[in-house]
Scaffold this motif. Structure first.
Motif, short mmCIF file in Angstrom:
data_model
loop_
_atom_site.label_atom_id
_atom_site.label_comp_id
_atom_site.label_asym_id
_atom_site.label_seq_id
_atom_site.Cartn_x
_atom_site.Cartn_y
_atom_site.Cartn_z
N THR A 71 0.83 -1.20 0.09
CA THR A 71 -0.07 -0.11 -0.05
C THR A 71 0.85 1.36 -0.23
OG1 THR A 71 -0.22 -0.21 2.30
CG2 THR A 71 -2.02 -1.02 1.26
N VAL A 72 0.33 2.31 -0.79
CA VAL A 72 1.14 3.48 -0.82
C VAL A 72 0.06 4.73 -0.67
CG1 VAL A 72 2.38 4.95 -2.61
CG2 VAL A 72 2.58 2.45 -2.76
N ALA A 73 0.45 5.72 -0.02
CA ALA A 73 -0.46 6.83 0.33
C ALA A 73 0.20 7.99 -0.46
CB ALA A 73 -0.84 7.01 1.71
N TYR A 99 -4.78 10.02 -0.85
CA TYR A 99 -5.11 8.79 -1.61
C TYR A 99 -4.44 7.32 -1.04
CZ TYR A 99 -7.35 11.49 -5.04
OH TYR A 99 -8.15 12.26 -5.78
N LEU A 100 -5.33 6.40 -1.02
CA LEU A 100 -4.45 5.12 -0.64
C LEU A 100 -4.48 4.04 -1.71
CD1 LEU A 100 -3.02 3.31 1.73
CD2 LEU A 100 -5.20 2.75 2.36
N PHE A 101 -3.55 3.60 -2.27
CA PHE A 101 -3.43 2.86 -3.39
C PHE A 101 -2.79 1.24 -2.74
CE2 PHE A 101 -2.66 6.52 -5.60
CZ PHE A 101 -3.93 6.74 -6.43
N GLY A 102 -3.44 0.16 -3.46
CA GLY A 102 -3.03 -1.10 -3.01
C GLY A 102 -2.65 -1.96 -4.25
N ASP A 103 -2.29 -3.06 -4.04
CA ASP A 103 -1.69 -4.10 -5.00
C ASP A 103 -0.42 -3.63 -5.90
OD1 ASP A 103 -3.46 -6.00 -4.25
OD2 ASP A 103 -5.05 -4.89 -5.50
N ILE A 104 0.53 -2.52 -5.00
CA ILE A 104 1.41 -2.09 -5.83
C ILE A 104 2.72 -3.13 -5.83
CG2 ILE A 104 2.99 -0.09 -5.91
CD1 ILE A 104 0.13 0.51 -6.45
N GLU A 105 3.46 -3.21 -6.92
CA GLU A 105 4.54 -4.10 -7.16
C GLU A 105 5.49 -3.02 -7.60
OE1 GLU A 105 4.96 -7.33 -6.90
OE2 GLU A 105 2.83 -7.80 -6.62
N ILE A 138 6.36 1.57 -10.73
CA ILE A 138 6.94 2.93 -10.83
C ILE A 138 6.49 3.91 -11.49
CG2 ILE A 138 9.26 3.83 -10.51
CD1 ILE A 138 8.75 2.18 -8.22
N GLU A 139 6.46 3.69 -12.81
CA GLU A 139 6.27 4.64 -13.94
C GLU A 139 4.70 5.31 -13.40
OE1 GLU A 139 6.59 3.60 -18.08
OE2 GLU A 139 8.41 2.80 -17.56
N ASP A 140 3.79 4.57 -13.09
CA ASP A 140 2.49 4.83 -12.76
C ASP A 140 2.56 5.63 -11.42
OD1 ASP A 140 1.31 3.60 -14.90
OD2 ASP A 140 0.53 1.95 -13.54
N ARG A 143 -7.46 1.45 -11.15
CA ARG A 143 -8.17 0.40 -10.55
C ARG A 143 -7.76 -0.14 -9.17
NH1 ARG A 143 -4.85 -1.41 -14.36
NH2 ARG A 143 -3.78 -3.44 -14.07
N THR A 144 -6.88 0.62 -8.55
CA THR A 144 -6.17 -0.04 -7.33
C THR A 144 -6.34 1.13 -6.16
OG1 THR A 144 -4.07 0.60 -7.98
CG2 THR A 144 -4.68 -1.59 -8.58
N THR A 145 -7.25 1.94 -6.11
CA THR A 145 -7.24 3.01 -5.09
C THR A 145 -7.98 2.28 -4.17
OG1 THR A 145 -7.72 4.75 -7.00
CG2 THR A 145 -8.44 5.10 -4.68
N LEU A 146 -7.62 2.35 -2.90
CA LEU A 146 -8.38 1.85 -1.90
C LEU A 146 -9.29 2.72 -1.09
CD1 LEU A 146 -5.57 -0.28 -0.29
CD2 LEU A 146 -7.22 -1.28 -1.79
N ALA A 147 -8.75 4.12 -1.10
CA ALA A 147 -9.52 5.15 -0.45
C ALA A 147 -9.00 6.46 -0.87
CB ALA A 147 -9.06 4.93 1.15
#
Length: 135
Positions: free
Chosen positions: A65-67, A76-82, A87-89, A116-120
């Motif tokens: 997860t990345v905020a 913004y909180l994103f999940g499923d980040i590899e 990195i480019e996104d 499509r990976t926004t958690l909040a």
């Protein structure tokens, strides 16, 4: 970073996230890769963002997860980040987020996987008194 040493935007990455069945915790690798990518992007982008880790952001089912957050902007909180793939996104969203006055954007304008990976998305906190907003 400005003359005062202050970063106007922050990216926080979970360092305890791990994929089920694996010991790997991708957060530390993601921090290193994102710092390098923002530095490579140069200019205001690398100067405007502080990147740090935190022990948990309760996104355990969707690691890593990345905020993105800043004063007076939506968070913004994103999940499923590899680390090796997204990195480019993340850099493209940093550029977009920095340029948004209130941080607000629709999912369709976010780069790549982040659509499509926004958690909040948490609105910016506003303190309101009877007479209107507090200055």
């Amino acid at each position: 970073m400005g003359a005062t040493g202050y970063h106007s935007h922050r990216i926080t990455i979970c360092t305890s996230c791990r994929h089920k069945g694996r010991d790997c915790r991708p957060g530390l690798e993601l921090i290193d890769r994102l710092r390098a990518a923002l530095k490579a992007a140069g200019g205001l982008l690398s100067n405007d963002f502080e990147i740090s880790g935190v022990a948990c952001m309760a996104g355990c089912d969707r690691p890593c997860t990345v905020a993105y957050h800043a004063s007076a902007k939506a968070t913004y909180l994103f999940g499923d980040i590899e680390p090796g793939q997204d990195i480019e996104d993340l850099v493209a969203f940093a550029r977009q987020y920095r340029d948004l006055d209130d941080g607000w954007c629709s999912s369709t304008t976010r780069p790549g996987k982040l659509q499509r990976t926004t958690l909040a998305r948490v609105p910016a906190a506003l303190i309101v008194a009877e007479g209107g907003p507090v200055q």
